[in-house]
Motif scaffolding. Structure first.
Motif, PDB file in Angstrom:
ATOM      1  N   MET A  71      -3.383 -11.291   8.522  1.00 12.61           N
ATOM      2  CA  MET A  71      -1.950 -11.532   7.399  1.00 12.61           C
ATOM      3  C   MET A  71      -1.216  -9.685   7.652  1.00 12.61           C
ATOM      4  N   THR A  72      -1.888  -8.871   6.818  1.00 11.26           N
ATOM      5  CA  THR A  72      -0.895  -7.642   7.156  1.00 11.26           C
ATOM      6  C   THR A  72      -0.065  -7.743   7.833  1.00 11.26           C
ATOM      7  N   GLY A  73      -0.278  -7.423   8.976  1.00  9.57           N
ATOM      8  CA  GLY A  73       1.007  -7.513  10.112  1.00  9.57           C
ATOM      9  C   GLY A  73       1.715  -9.055  10.375  1.00  9.57           C
ATOM     10  N   GLN A  74       1.399 -10.091  10.142  1.00 13.31           N
ATOM     11  CA  GLN A  74       2.071 -11.317  10.163  1.00 13.31           C
ATOM     12  C   GLN A  74       2.412 -11.194   9.271  1.00 13.31           C
ATOM     13  N   LEU A  75       2.702 -10.371   7.702  1.00 14.24           N
ATOM     14  CA  LEU A  75       3.328 -10.740   6.596  1.00 14.24           C
ATOM     15  C   LEU A  75       4.354  -9.465   6.581  1.00 14.24           C
ATOM     16  N   TYR A  76       3.736  -8.249   7.515  1.00 10.79           N
ATOM     17  CA  TYR A  76       5.162  -7.394   7.703  1.00 10.79           C
ATOM     18  C   TYR A  76       6.591  -7.853   8.810  1.00 10.79           C
ATOM     19  N   LEU A  77       5.884  -8.906   9.565  1.00 16.13           N
ATOM     20  CA  LEU A  77       6.847  -9.186  10.387  1.00 16.13           C
ATOM     21  C   LEU A  77       7.341  -9.987   9.788  1.00 16.13           C
ATOM     22  N   GLY A  78       6.919 -11.326   8.645  1.00 21.58           N
ATOM     23  CA  GLY A  78       7.747 -11.817   7.786  1.00 21.58           C
ATOM     24  C   GLY A  78       8.746 -11.192   7.285  1.00 21.58           C
ATOM     25  N   SER A  79       8.301 -10.676   6.742  1.00 21.77           N
ATOM     26  CA  SER A  79       9.664  -9.838   6.067  1.00 21.77           C
ATOM     27  C   SER A  79      10.633  -8.489   6.853  1.00 21.77           C
ATOM     28  N   LEU A  80      10.246  -8.596   8.118  1.00 21.96           N
ATOM     29  CA  LEU A  80      11.047  -7.882   8.657  1.00 21.96           C
ATOM     30  C   LEU A  80      11.969  -8.838   9.193  1.00 21.96           C
ATOM     31  N   MET A 113      -2.769  -6.213  16.148  1.00 23.64           N
ATOM     32  CA  MET A 113      -1.402  -6.150  15.543  1.00 23.64           C
ATOM     33  C   MET A 113      -0.933  -5.489  14.443  1.00 23.64           C
ATOM     34  N   ASN A 114      -2.117  -5.769  13.550  1.00 16.58           N
ATOM     35  CA  ASN A 114      -1.232  -5.040  12.275  1.00 16.58           C
ATOM     36  C   ASN A 114      -1.166  -3.653  12.392  1.00 16.58           C
ATOM     37  N   PHE A 115      -1.793  -3.154  13.530  1.00 17.26           N
ATOM     38  CA  PHE A 115      -1.195  -1.932  13.206  1.00 17.26           C
ATOM     39  C   PHE A 115      -0.276  -1.470  14.708  1.00 17.26           C
ATOM     40  N   ILE A 116       0.627  -2.224  15.196  1.00 16.33           N
ATOM     41  CA  ILE A 116       1.589  -2.353  15.360  1.00 16.33           C
ATOM     42  C   ILE A 116       2.342  -3.328  14.628  1.00 16.33           C
ATOM     43  N   ALA A 117       2.067  -3.639  13.548  1.00 14.25           N
ATOM     44  CA  ALA A 117       3.582  -4.092  12.300  1.00 14.25           C
ATOM     45  C   ALA A 117       3.699  -3.338  11.742  1.00 14.25           C
ATOM     46  N   PHE A 118       2.213  -2.287  11.334  1.00  9.94           N
ATOM     47  CA  PHE A 118       2.528  -1.146  10.900  1.00  9.94           C
ATOM     48  C   PHE A 118       3.845  -0.588  11.197  1.00  9.94           C
ATOM     49  N   TRP A 119       3.162   0.166  12.542  1.00 12.94           N
ATOM     50  CA  TRP A 119       4.334   1.599  13.048  1.00 12.94           C
ATOM     51  C   TRP A 119       5.586   0.282  12.785  1.00 12.94           C
ATOM     52  N   LEU A 120       5.720  -0.250  12.974  1.00 16.41           N
ATOM     53  CA  LEU A 120       7.370  -1.318  14.000  1.00 16.41           C
ATOM     54  C   LEU A 120       7.893  -1.195  12.542  1.00 16.41           C
ATOM     55  N   VAL A 121       7.197  -1.787  11.258  1.00 18.72           N
ATOM     56  CA  VAL A 121       7.772  -1.262   9.781  1.00 18.72           C
ATOM     57  C   VAL A 121       8.304   0.005   9.677  1.00 18.72           C
ATOM     58  N   SER A 122       7.315   1.119   9.951  1.00 19.19           N
ATOM     59  CA  SER A 122       7.394   2.017   9.956  1.00 19.19           C
ATOM     60  C   SER A 122       9.264   2.791  10.679  1.00 19.19           C
ATOM     61  N   TYR A 123       9.053   1.946  11.976  1.00 20.21           N
ATOM     62  CA  TYR A 123       9.866   2.254  12.502  1.00 20.21           C
ATOM     63  C   TYR A 123      11.660   2.173  11.977  1.00 20.21           C
ATOM     64  N   THR A 124      11.652   0.441  11.777  1.00 15.39           N
ATOM     65  CA  THR A 124      12.531   0.410  11.133  1.00 15.39           C
ATOM     66  C   THR A 124      13.553   1.231   9.538  1.00 15.39           C
ATOM     67  N   ILE A 125      12.270   1.180   8.825  1.00 16.31           N
ATOM     68  CA  ILE A 125      13.032   1.709   7.818  1.00 16.31           C
ATOM     69  C   ILE A 125      12.909   3.067   7.740  1.00 16.31           C
ATOM     70  N   LEU A 175       5.074 -16.265   4.914  1.00 12.86           N
ATOM     71  CA  LEU A 175       5.918 -16.425   3.235  1.00 12.86           C
ATOM     72  C   LEU A 175       5.478 -15.669   2.328  1.00 12.86           C
ATOM     73  N   ALA A 176       4.376 -14.974   2.664  1.00 12.07           N
ATOM     74  CA  ALA A 176       3.814 -14.392   1.902  1.00 12.07           C
ATOM     75  C   ALA A 176       4.997 -12.579   1.659  1.00 12.07           C
ATOM     76  N   GLY A 177       5.224 -12.498   3.115  1.00 15.17           N
ATOM     77  CA  GLY A 177       5.700 -11.388   3.051  1.00 15.17           C
ATOM     78  C   GLY A 177       7.294 -12.179   2.216  1.00 15.17           C
ATOM     79  N   TYR A 178       7.570 -12.637   2.799  1.00 19.02           N
ATOM     80  CA  TYR A 178       9.034 -13.316   1.630  1.00 19.02           C
ATOM     81  C   TYR A 178       8.834 -12.939   0.643  1.00 19.02           C
ATOM     82  N   HIS A 179       7.677 -12.912   0.059  1.00 23.47           N
ATOM     83  CA  HIS A 179       8.341 -13.899  -1.033  1.00 23.47           C
ATOM     84  C   HIS A 179       7.237 -12.177  -1.971  1.00 23.47           C
ATOM     85  N   TYR A 180       6.694 -11.294  -1.608  1.00 24.72           N
ATOM     86  CA  TYR A 180       6.624 -10.114  -1.941  1.00 24.72           C
ATOM     87  C   TYR A 180       8.219  -8.943  -2.275  1.00 24.72           C
TER      88      TYR A 180
END
Lengths: 518, 291, 377
Positions: free
Chosen positions: C95-104, C165-177, C268-273
């Protein structure tokens, strides 16, 4: 002295005695004051139907269960088994019907497994020599370095016997020793059993049916029924009728009524079908046959000869690697399972607990397994559970399923009742073709008869029935045509009414009788 | 470049310890997906004890002890209570993740002890981890105990009727396996990267878990996998060594995980499974209930 | 085990009525909170006072309550993301990685619409906000769908895949922001750019509208599992993949489907938060913390035994506890990570309590034999 009393056993001397063994389970009296006596050098068959208390008695003998009352004596010494280890230590060996071997290990690893003499660092060389000596002595043949999953059922049984002997068993309990064997393997096994008995071992086979084998090999017979001993006699004084009567409690008619129905149009056509086993080898080789309306087509064979793969390919659960399957002229070789159901195929799987039902689901939900996709029971993606419940109640009433109600979980039903539910829900679809894979395996006499009669009824109603069975007598009694299967290929297709038991028996073991023209 | 390979070897040693622990678990039929949690506990408690006592030995000892205790806990849930192995493993992971964050936060920062001296330029634990591989291989494939463990993992019912206590064998494996995981965590926190930070393992445990699947439950292949993954990991941390200026350093951090995924996928293809698939312990993940 | 004339035995349950399961779940939470109070005692804080602080801030404080609700809704969506695959017997811990992707995805759309360069521009919110939500759900679904596909097609362990995939998403967010990434805000603190004010999600009674959406989803999911064909297929696959195959249920479609649904809900959780909760409206620099909170979804899902409706009170409670815990941690001068510790203690207690869902303790008198002894079937 040593040669006369091997390990202190003397021919004809009582080695194991049970006195007044009683075992109760909640609401059930499984063993009721059972007395038994086994002698060295003797083959002493225990006969009884499923539910007669055989399994319980066997488990008590092997220390897997402790009796509530009664005593066990070994060579006159009173003993108590707390676990199988105690029984093994006192020279009791057990050969289970459900094989107790690790499939991934080699034969030798299986034999030495858990043996105290295996050594901290495994000494497989020494153990191999010792086991080879045992093989020589009793005429067993098996490759000690092969992995167990590569072996036939007969070879696996040999491994089990060797394992028991290697641990010094002098009393060998055999659970349904010939049930999964081809006739030729049975003969070899019986010869080895005789050799062991000549060597002063006490052999105790537990047997449900196959009365001729009991009569041919054993010295004495004890018959169990309803947890009690109903007869105890020398085999010389026994015959098939007496044994069957004592076992079932009434005169048994050995023939099922054969219904003759006008054979109709071809329904299921199989052409040159081949398939792989789970291990990746060719398990089904180029099989062709046709099943017609109003016909039961029986496939006889020993377990593991490709009949299971055939059933799965036909049901759409396993891909074919060659050949075609036609249902009412339509090619369904690559059709999904669901399409097959829709086109009128009904499949009764052999694994009724793992595949045929979902233990955690209620009976209503289990019935839905064959209807959730049916427009009559599911409209616009919504399942009509009320209609499902009505259907389930009808099945329960019509098939006399013993259950507190349709909301009970399937896992709480006995094997026979569960099979009735599965059968009922498949037959209620009025399938064009029914594939029944081992439909009566493990069922008691009453349930077996019921299931067999239902298949006959379906045939009378015009369905094409493909019956796959390891029970030769069942195939012979029910089928209009019989195909013995061996190593994935048909040995021929015989007319059911005239097929000789001996011929079919030879064919499922891979030999074509000379006088038979196919 | 030597520095790069030396650090790669040091990364592999942690994978090796942890994955060997998991391999021992799995050969006995017990899946422990909580490996990262056990490592976090070993790392954090080892770190705190070493820092407060000033003794590396005490730190490692505590890490091994806590690993053993968590292994036993996993054993209690799954062997004695017949619980779902995934649920229990998840519990241990989240417990480790949550509790060590709280416990360790007061100790955030560098360890502050003199570094453990290197041998031939690398951590002495590199040699220990490599030496452990033949030991585990020998025990599993050549000894009676190993046959017992493999049997329990393949078919516990058969093992039990053959006179082997399934429960005792599995308890032994989860305990020893837990010790190795806890130790792996401590090697990370006391030797590889001696700076405490919240959740500082960042997936080492999960990669080790994937390594065990990759290894086909064979210690030698596992060693090979560890060495490979060590290189990838080091590369991800120091991309400038090989390809300076290419991609953001954050993108590089995803590389070991992406490669692990690809490797897992390759070894799950029908082609691969048909060839090697039988290696998986048959009873893996299934609770054993005596009747 | 014998105690005098009584015999105490553990027996597998034949069935577990809903109220009993609920009782066990409530008991598990109570025991976890009792265990958790050990941490307060160790920190020389009175547990009673600590819980009073936590509860009063979380649920009876005009600053705390909206935070608790927003947090609770976030956990609830994460819980759904866990529950849907869980009903199919699969573990989504991504869920962690998926919500990151959602917010991205949300901020990618906003970026594409020029929202980063011109934060005060007027947007047709009624059109764009649904678009943002769809983007978040699509990205989460696609990301989770990979795990479902790998599971269904190649039987790759979905736990390992989703976690990696959580870890991949985590670093992707770091990269973007961070460090000049495309979504980096102007503050220079390594956080995402702010959502244009025109696109801030509308509030209903001071709560983002997504809260009501989440509650409606509970009803929808419950209906799906209980009544629909697809719900039946998911549950059948979850109980027995082999039996499901026999019934004609595709072993590829179901894993893919449940992960798509689960991923969409996590998105959707990512959008929400990150785009609907007042006071956030960006990917914050401590986004990792919110990702970690998603793991509460596993606990909620397990405590609710995979049912969406009972998950609502549990998620709201945990949301409050985590908000209140953070507050109490500051006020009572305790170490960082109190809410993490609660997460761990709750989880392990729940694991221990799994036992009681499956077994019951039966006490019988030993004196007499049962009267209705009859012959075995």
């Amino acid at each position: 002295m040593q040669h006369e009393t091997i390990n202190g056993f003397q021919r004809g001397a009582p080695v194991l005695e049970l006195r007044g063994i009683t075992k109760r389970f909640p609401g059930v009296l499984a063993n009721d004051r059972i007395d038994l006596e086994m002698r060295a050098g003797e083959i002493h068959a225990i006969l009884g139907e499923n539910g007669a208390g055989k399994t319980t008695l066997m488990k008590i003998l092997y220390g897997m269960l402790q009796p509530d009352e009664g005593e066990i004596y070994i060579r006159g010494q009173r003993v108590k088994f707390h676990s199988p280890q105690d029984a093994i230590a006192l020279g009791i060996g057990m050969v289970h019907q459900n094989r107790t071997l690790v499939a991934a290990h080699t034969v030798l690893e299986n034999i030495v497994l858990g043996h105290p003499r295996a050594g901290r660092v495994l000494n497989l060389k020494r153990a191999g020599e010792e086991v080879a000596a045992l093989c020589e002595r009793y005429g067993f043949k098996v490759d000690l370095k092969a992995s167990v999953w590569q072996l036939s059922e007969g070879e696996k049984q040999v491994v089990e016997i060797l394992k028991a002997l290697y641990r010094g068993a002098r009393i060998l309990i055999l659970d349904e020793p010939t049930s999964a064997l081809a006739p030729s393997e049975t003969e070899k096994l019986l010869a080895s059993i005789q050799a062991m008995a000549n060597d002063e071992l006490a052999i105790v086979p537990f047997i449900t049916h196959k009365l001729p084998i009991v009569l041919a090999t054993s010295h004495r017979v004890t018959v169990l029924r309803g947890g009690r001993v109903t007869a105890r006699l020398d085999t010389a004084n026994a015959n098939e009728r007496i044994l069957a009567r004592e076992m079932v409690g009434r005169e048994v008619i050995f023939r099922l009524e054969r219904a003759t129905v006008e054979r109709g149009a071809p329904v299921l056509q199989v052409e040159g079908l081949s398939a792989l086993s789970n291990r990746g080898y060719l398990a089904l080789r180029n099989v062709s046959f046709t099943v017609h309306e109003g016909e039961i087509f029986g496939i006889a064979g020993v377990s593991g000869n490709g009949q299971h793969e055939l059933a799965e390919v036909l049901a759409g659960l396993r891909p074919a690697v060659g050949g075609r399957v036609l249902l009412d002229g339509k090619d369904i070789t690559n059709a999904s399972t669901l399409e097959r159901w829709r086109l009128g195929m009904g499949y009764i799987p052999a694994e009724r607990n793992e595949v045929g039902s979902i233990g955690d689901f209620s009976l209503v939900e289990n019935t839905a397994m064959n209807y959730y996709f049916d427009p009559q029971y599911a409209r616009r993606g919504i399942v009509d559970y009320k209609a499902m419940r009505r259907l389930t109640e009808e099945i329960i009433a019509h098939y006399k399923v013993v259950t507190p109600g349709p909301d009970v979980r399937a896992r709480n039903l006995s094997g026979g009742n569960l099979q009735k539910v599965i059968l009922g829900r498949v037959l209620a679809r009025r399938p064009r073709v029914i594939i029944a894979n081992l439909p009566t395996q493990g069922l008691d006499v009453g349930a077996t008869e019921f299931v067999q009669n239902q298949l006959i009824e379906a045939k009378k109603a015009g369905a094409a029935v493909l019956l796959i069975s390891e029970d030769l007598d069942e195939v012979l009694a029910l089928s209009d045509r019989i195909a013995p299967i061996y190593e994935g290929a048909f040995m021929g297709i015989l007319p059911g009414g005239e097929a000789e038991r001996e011929h079919v028996g030879a064919m499922i073991a891979g030999t074509l009788p000379k006088d038979l023209v196919v | 470049m030597f520095e790069f390979y030396a650090r790669s070897l040091e990364a592999s040693m942690i994978f090796t310890f942890a994955a060997l622990g998991e391999l021992i678990n799995q050969r006995s039929g017990v899946l422990n997906v909580g490996i990262e949690g056990v490592m976090l506990f070993g790392a954090t408690l080892g770190f705190i004890v070493a820092q407060t006592t000033g003794s590396y030995a005490a730190g490692f000892a505590v890490a091994i002890l806590v690993g053993a205790l968590l292994g036993l806990l996993h054993g209690f849930f799954t062997i004695t209570l017949h619980g779902d192995q995934v649920v229990s493993g998840m519990g241990i992971w989240i417990l480790g993740f949550g509790l060590t964050t709280y416990i360790g936060s007061a100790y955030a920062g560098p360890l502050g002890l003199p570094r453990i001296p290197t041998v031939f330029g690398v951590s002495p634990f590199v040699f220990l981890s490599i030496a452990l591989v033949p030991v585990v291989w020998f025990v599993l494939s050549k000894t009676s105990l190993g046959l017992q463990i493999r049997s329990v993992g393949e078919n516990p019912v058969v093992a039990e009727v053959s006179g082997i206590s399934v429960a005792r064998t599995r308890y032994l494996c989860v305990t020893v396996g837990g010790m190795l995981m806890g130790f792996a965590g401590a090697v990370y926190a006391l030797n590889y990267n001696p700076v405490w930070n919240y959740n500082f393992l960042m997936g080492w445990g999960f990669i080790s878990l994937a390594l065990v699947f990759f290894s086909l439950w064979n210690p030698w292949i596992l060693l090979g996998g560890s060495l490979l993954f060590g290189v990838f990991w080091q590369l991800a941390l120091n991309p400038q060594l090989v390809l300076p200026g290419l991609m953001s350093r954050y993108i590089w951090r995803t590389v070991p995980f992406a490669i692990t995924l690809v490797v897992l996928l390759l070894m799950s293809t029908p082609w691969f499974r048909a060839k090697w698939g039988a290696a998986r312990p048959e009873a893996l993940g299934q609770p054993y209930v005596r009747d | 085990m014998r105690l005098g004339a009584l015999e105490v035995k553990l027996q597998p349950r034949a069935s577990l009525p809903g109220w009993k399961a609920a009782l066990i779940s409530v008991l598990a939470i109570v025991v976890a909170l009792l265990l958790f109070s050990v941490l307060f005692v160790l920190a020389r804080v009175s547990p009673l006072e600590a819980y009073r602080e936590i509860i009063s801030y979380a649920f009876f404080n005009r600053f705390g309550l909206p935070l608790s609700i927003s947090r609770g809704i976030f956990l609830l969506l994460c819980t759904y993301a866990f529950i849907v695959p869980y009903q199919a017997g699969l573990w989504n811990i991504g869920m962690t990685g998926q919500l990151y992707l959602g917010s991205l995805a949300v901020y990618a759309v906003v970026l594409a619409l020029g929202g980063k360069a011109n934060p005060s521009a007027a947007y047709p919110a009624g059109l764009i906000i649904p678009l943002l939500m769809l983007a978040a759900m699509a990205a989460g679904a696609a990301y989770a769908g990979v795990a479902g596909f790998l599971k269904g097609k190649f039987n790759v362990n979905e736990i390992v895949v989703t976690m990696l995939m959580n870890f991949i998403a985590f670093w992707l967010v770091s990269y973007t922001i961070k460090e000049g990434g495309p979504f980096m805000g102007g503050s220079g603190e390594g956080e995402g750019f702010k959502l244009p004010a025109a696109l801030n999600a509308p509030l209903v009674a001071g709560v983002p509208f997504t809260a009501f959406l989440a509650l409606a989803l509970a009803v929808l999911l419950t209906f799906m599992f209980a009544k629909t064909k697809v719900g039946y297929e998911i549950r059948a696959y979850g109980k027995s993949p082999a039996a499901a195959r026999y019934a004609g249920i595709s072993g590829l479609r179901i894993p893919v489907l449940v992960f798509l649904i689960g991923g969409a809900l996590a998105g959707l959780a990512g959008y929400h938060y990150f785009a609907a909760v007042p006071g956030v409206y960006k990917i914050p620099t401590n986004y990792g913390y919110f990702g970690d909170l998603a793991f509460y979804g596993i606990i909620c899902g397990l405590i609710a035994l995979g049912h969406p409706l009972p998950a609502i009170p549990v998620a709201l409670l945990f949301g409050g506890l985590s908000v209140g815990g953070r507050f109490a941690q500051g006020k009572l001068h305790m170490n960082f990570g109190l809410d993490y510790a609660l997460l761990g203690v709750l989880m392990i207690t729940l694991v221990a309590f799994q036992f009681f869902y499956r077994y019951q303790i039966v006490v019988t008198r030993l004196e007499r034999e049962p009267a209705d002894v009859r012959v075995l079937r």
